[in-house]
Design a protein around this motif. Structure first.
Motif, PDB file in Angstrom:
ATOM      1  N   PHE A 188      62.656  22.231 103.042  1.00 33.53           N
ATOM      2  CA  PHE A 188      63.196  21.703 104.300  1.00 33.53           C
ATOM      3  C   PHE A 188      64.562  22.275 104.680  1.00 33.53           C
ATOM      4  O   PHE A 188      64.981  22.140 105.823  1.00 33.53           O
ATOM      5  CB  PHE A 188      63.294  20.173 104.210  1.00 33.53           C
ATOM      6  N   GLY A 189      65.254  22.933 103.719  1.00 40.06           N
ATOM      7  CA  GLY A 189      66.570  23.451 104.036  1.00 40.06           C
ATOM      8  C   GLY A 189      66.814  24.889 103.633  1.00 40.06           C
ATOM      9  O   GLY A 189      67.857  25.455 103.965  1.00 40.06           O
ATOM     10  N   GLY A 190      65.872  25.469 102.877  1.00 39.17           N
ATOM     11  CA  GLY A 190      66.016  26.851 102.438  1.00 39.17           C
ATOM     12  C   GLY A 190      66.554  26.972 101.025  1.00 39.17           C
ATOM     13  O   GLY A 190      67.121  26.027 100.454  1.00 39.17           O
ATOM     14  N   TRP A 191      66.376  28.153 100.461  1.00 40.91           N
ATOM     15  CA  TRP A 191      66.749  28.385  99.068  1.00 40.91           C
ATOM     16  C   TRP A 191      68.262  28.397  98.858  1.00 40.91           C
ATOM     17  O   TRP A 191      68.757  28.000  97.796  1.00 40.91           O
ATOM     18  CB  TRP A 191      66.141  29.696  98.577  1.00 40.91           C
ATOM     19  N   THR A 192      69.022  28.839  99.834  1.00 47.88           N
ATOM     20  CA  THR A 192      70.483  28.838  99.680  1.00 47.88           C
ATOM     21  C   THR A 192      71.001  27.421  99.494  1.00 47.88           C
ATOM     22  O   THR A 192      71.787  27.138  98.576  1.00 47.88           O
ATOM     23  CB  THR A 192      71.159  29.486 100.907  1.00 47.88           C
ATOM     24  N   GLN A 193      70.559  26.523 100.330  1.00 43.30           N
ATOM     25  CA  GLN A 193      70.981  25.126 100.203  1.00 43.30           C
ATOM     26  C   GLN A 193      70.539  24.544  98.863  1.00 43.30           C
ATOM     27  O   GLN A 193      71.296  23.815  98.206  1.00 43.30           O
ATOM     28  CB  GLN A 193      70.404  24.293 101.341  1.00 43.30           C
ATOM     29  N   ALA A 194      69.332  24.868  98.442  1.00 41.49           N
ATOM     30  CA  ALA A 194      68.814  24.335  97.184  1.00 41.49           C
ATOM     31  C   ALA A 194      69.706  24.730  96.010  1.00 41.49           C
ATOM     32  O   ALA A 194      70.084  23.888  95.177  1.00 41.49           O
ATOM     33  CB  ALA A 194      67.385  24.824  96.950  1.00 41.49           C
ATOM     34  N   TYR A 195      70.071  25.995  95.922  1.00 44.81           N
ATOM     35  CA  TYR A 195      70.877  26.463  94.796  1.00 44.81           C
ATOM     36  C   TYR A 195      72.309  25.942  94.865  1.00 44.81           C
ATOM     37  O   TYR A 195      72.937  25.681  93.828  1.00 44.81           O
ATOM     38  CB  TYR A 195      70.847  27.987  94.721  1.00 44.81           C
ATOM     39  N   LEU A 196      72.853  25.770  96.057  1.00 43.97           N
ATOM     40  CA  LEU A 196      74.206  25.225  96.182  1.00 43.97           C
ATOM     41  C   LEU A 196      74.258  23.770  95.719  1.00 43.97           C
ATOM     42  O   LEU A 196      75.217  23.354  95.045  1.00 43.97           O
ATOM     43  CB  LEU A 196      74.687  25.336  97.630  1.00 43.97           C
ATOM     44  N   VAL A 197      73.248  22.993  96.065  1.00 44.44           N
ATOM     45  CA  VAL A 197      73.208  21.598  95.605  1.00 44.44           C
ATOM     46  C   VAL A 197      73.087  21.541  94.086  1.00 44.44           C
ATOM     47  O   VAL A 197      73.747  20.727  93.419  1.00 44.44           O
ATOM     48  CB  VAL A 197      72.047  20.844  96.278  1.00 44.44           C
ATOM     49  N   MET A 198      72.267  22.418  93.514  1.00 48.85           N
ATOM     50  CA  MET A 198      72.128  22.446  92.063  1.00 48.85           C
ATOM     51  C   MET A 198      73.460  22.803  91.379  1.00 48.85           C
ATOM     52  O   MET A 198      73.820  22.234  90.351  1.00 48.85           O
ATOM     53  CB  MET A 198      71.053  23.454  91.649  1.00 48.85           C
ATOM     54  N   ALA A 199      74.184  23.736  91.973  1.00 52.57           N
ATOM     55  CA  ALA A 199      75.495  24.092  91.425  1.00 52.57           C
ATOM     56  C   ALA A 199      76.429  22.886  91.440  1.00 52.57           C
ATOM     57  O   ALA A 199      77.193  22.652  90.493  1.00 52.57           O
ATOM     58  CB  ALA A 199      76.101  25.247  92.222  1.00 52.57           C
ATOM     59  N   GLY A 200      76.373  22.092  92.513  1.00 51.40           N
ATOM     60  CA  GLY A 200      77.208  20.901  92.596  1.00 51.40           C
ATOM     61  C   GLY A 200      76.878  19.873  91.524  1.00 51.40           C
ATOM     62  O   GLY A 200      77.780  19.184  91.016  1.00 51.40           O
ATOM     63  N   LEU A 201      75.610  19.773  91.148  1.00 55.19           N
ATOM     64  CA  LEU A 201      75.208  18.801  90.126  1.00 55.19           C
ATOM     65  C   LEU A 201      75.733  19.151  88.737  1.00 55.19           C
ATOM     66  O   LEU A 201      75.781  18.292  87.860  1.00 55.19           O
ATOM     67  CB  LEU A 201      73.679  18.692  90.089  1.00 55.19           C
ATOM     68  N   MET A 202      76.147  20.396  88.539  1.00 52.28           N
ATOM     69  CA  MET A 202      76.740  20.772  87.256  1.00 52.28           C
ATOM     70  C   MET A 202      78.055  20.045  86.999  1.00 52.28           C
ATOM     71  O   MET A 202      78.586  20.068  85.888  1.00 52.28           O
ATOM     72  CB  MET A 202      76.954  22.279  87.191  1.00 52.28           C
TER      73      MET A 202
END
Length: 437
Positions: A188-202
């Motif tokens: 729903f938001g694209g791969w860039t958004q997906a990886y940025l959110v994952m980075a934030g969860l670190m």
């Protein structure tokens, strides 16, 4: 081998269901869950199905996807630099202590790598993506080595099966976020958004590292060489001194073969789901959400089984279960786009994976000398992933040359050498080691 532990931990029992519940109540339980989350989160994003799904989604062929998966090979070689983790604190964060200094440095580098991967465009060229996967896998492997050493050193041997289940809970939640969460975000938001959110969860494991306590260093039972060469040599000589050459080699080979049937199909899982007609949302719901919770159930079942029966018999049960679960994917291949077949295959696969994972962690922990925790455990973990990783690298060519059905049947049959080796090891695995699980 040294079984040094805190005096107040020694009388505590961690066996059975009550032991697992007690492990959740210990001060280090939340820390282990968050550190497990930090280990699980990057793995799918840089070394497994989420990355391969992303690459297939933008049009890469199966052969290229398999070869790109080899860029995460640092996960297989972490024993090479683990002696440094055992011997020294990381210079820039040494004030945190030997274990936590490496944890923080690795977690920060994982975070930066995920941010960089968010902006890569593999459809335009994979050079930059491969570079950042290399960096991320090095950081992720270093984090895993430090977490494993932390887990073994923070609690006595009798707690390891329970803490393995606790750690697995966090690890699997990390997989949910990096699997289902990333796929939903990508849909729903694209791969860039997906990886940025994952980075934030670190940020969660980073906070846990900063707030946790440093394990008390075990009382050394060997005279350590203080030179650089000794830091690399002694952990390996210690393992073979404790087990003998023949048994030591057999144990290493067994660990390397144990999860081979599962790991052979790992890289092709994401492409297989897409090629079978399922959407990214379907994959997220069934494989990355339902499947991960099923894996957690299997992990706790493994912890209970090891506590009740010891790991020798459970090694046999787990090896058979992992192999048979691959046959469930044949059912799925014969019924493409059928959601019930997807659920059936994922149920069998994740229950067996979770069960086998906890059994293997308890077994490998029992083989580890606490004087060289990071190095010896990293060696065992690397061997547990090495054969399947290299076969996974060419698995795309195998599927293209045959079919998914033939590939899954072949992967199940690879359990035969494991069972033959276990038969030889059976009288040589000390049942007393079950008390260490």
């Amino acid at each position: 081998m040294s079984t040094a532990a805190h005096a107040d931990d020694a009388p505590t029992s961690y066996k059975g269901w009550a032991g697992i519940k007690r492990a959740f109540g210990t001060p280090s339980a939340l820390t282990m869950m968050l550190l497990g989350f930090g280990s699980g989160l990057p793995f799918l994003l840089i070394a497994s199905s989420t990355l391969s799904t992303r690459l297939r989604d933008v049009g890469l062929d199966l052969g290229s996807i398999g070869l790109i998966s080899l860029a995460s090979f640092f996960y297989l070689l972490k024993f090479v630099w683990a002696p440094l983790i055992d011997r020294y604190a990381f210079p820039l964060t040494a004030f945190l202590g030997r274990r936590r200094s490496w944890l923080l440095a690795a977690q920060v580098l994982v975070t930066l790598s995920l941010v960089a991967l968010a902006y890569e465009q593999p459809q335009l060229g994979v050079g930059g993506l491969v570079l950042w996967v290399l960096i991320a896998s090095f950081a992720g492997a270093t984090q895993d080595s430090a977490v494993d050493a932390y887990r073994i050193e923070i609690a006595p041997p009798s707690a390891q099966a329970a803490l393995a289940a606790t750690y697995t809970l966090g690890y699997r939640i990390g997989l949910i976020c990096a699997g289902a969460g990333a796929l939903y975000l990508a849909e729903f938001g694209g791969w860039t958004q997906a990886y940025l959110v994952m980075a934030g969860l670190m940020a969660l494991p980073i906070i846990a590292t900063l707030l946790s306590r440093e394990p008390v260093a075990p009382v050394s039972t060997v005279e350590r060489r203080i030179d650089f060469v000794g830091a690399f040599w002694q952990p390996f000589t210690s393992f073979f001194s404790a087990n003998g050459l023949a048994l030591g080699l057999a144990l290493l080979l067994f660990v390397g073969l144990f999860k081979f049937p599962d790991q052979v199909i790992g890289v092709m899982a994401g492409p297989f789901y897409l090629d079978s007609g399922y959407t990214k949302a379907d994959i997220a719901t069934v494989s990355k959400l339902y499947g991960v919770w099923t894996g957690i159930l299997g992990a706790f079942a493994g912890g209970l089984a090891v506590a009740a029966f010891g790991f020798r018999r459970m090694l046999f049960v787990a090896a058979i279960a992992v192999a048979l679960s691959n046959i469930a994917f044949v059912l799925m291949a014969q019924n493409p786009s059928e959601i019930w077949a997807f659920y059936a295959a994922i149920t069998a696969d994740n229950l067996s994976q979770g069960f086998a994972g906890t059994v293997l962690v308890a077994f490998m922990s029992s083989l580890t000398d606490r004087n060289f925790t990071a190095t010896q455990y990293a060696l065992l973990v690397s061997l547990a992933n090495l054969p399947g990783k290299f076969v996974g690298g060419v698995s795309g060519f195998m599927v293209e040359a045959t079919s998914y059905t033939t590939f899954f049947v072949f992967s199940a049959l690879t359990v035969v050498p494991t069972l033959l080796l276990l038969a030889w090891l059976w009288p040589r695995i000390r049942e007393a080691s079950a008390d260490h699980a």
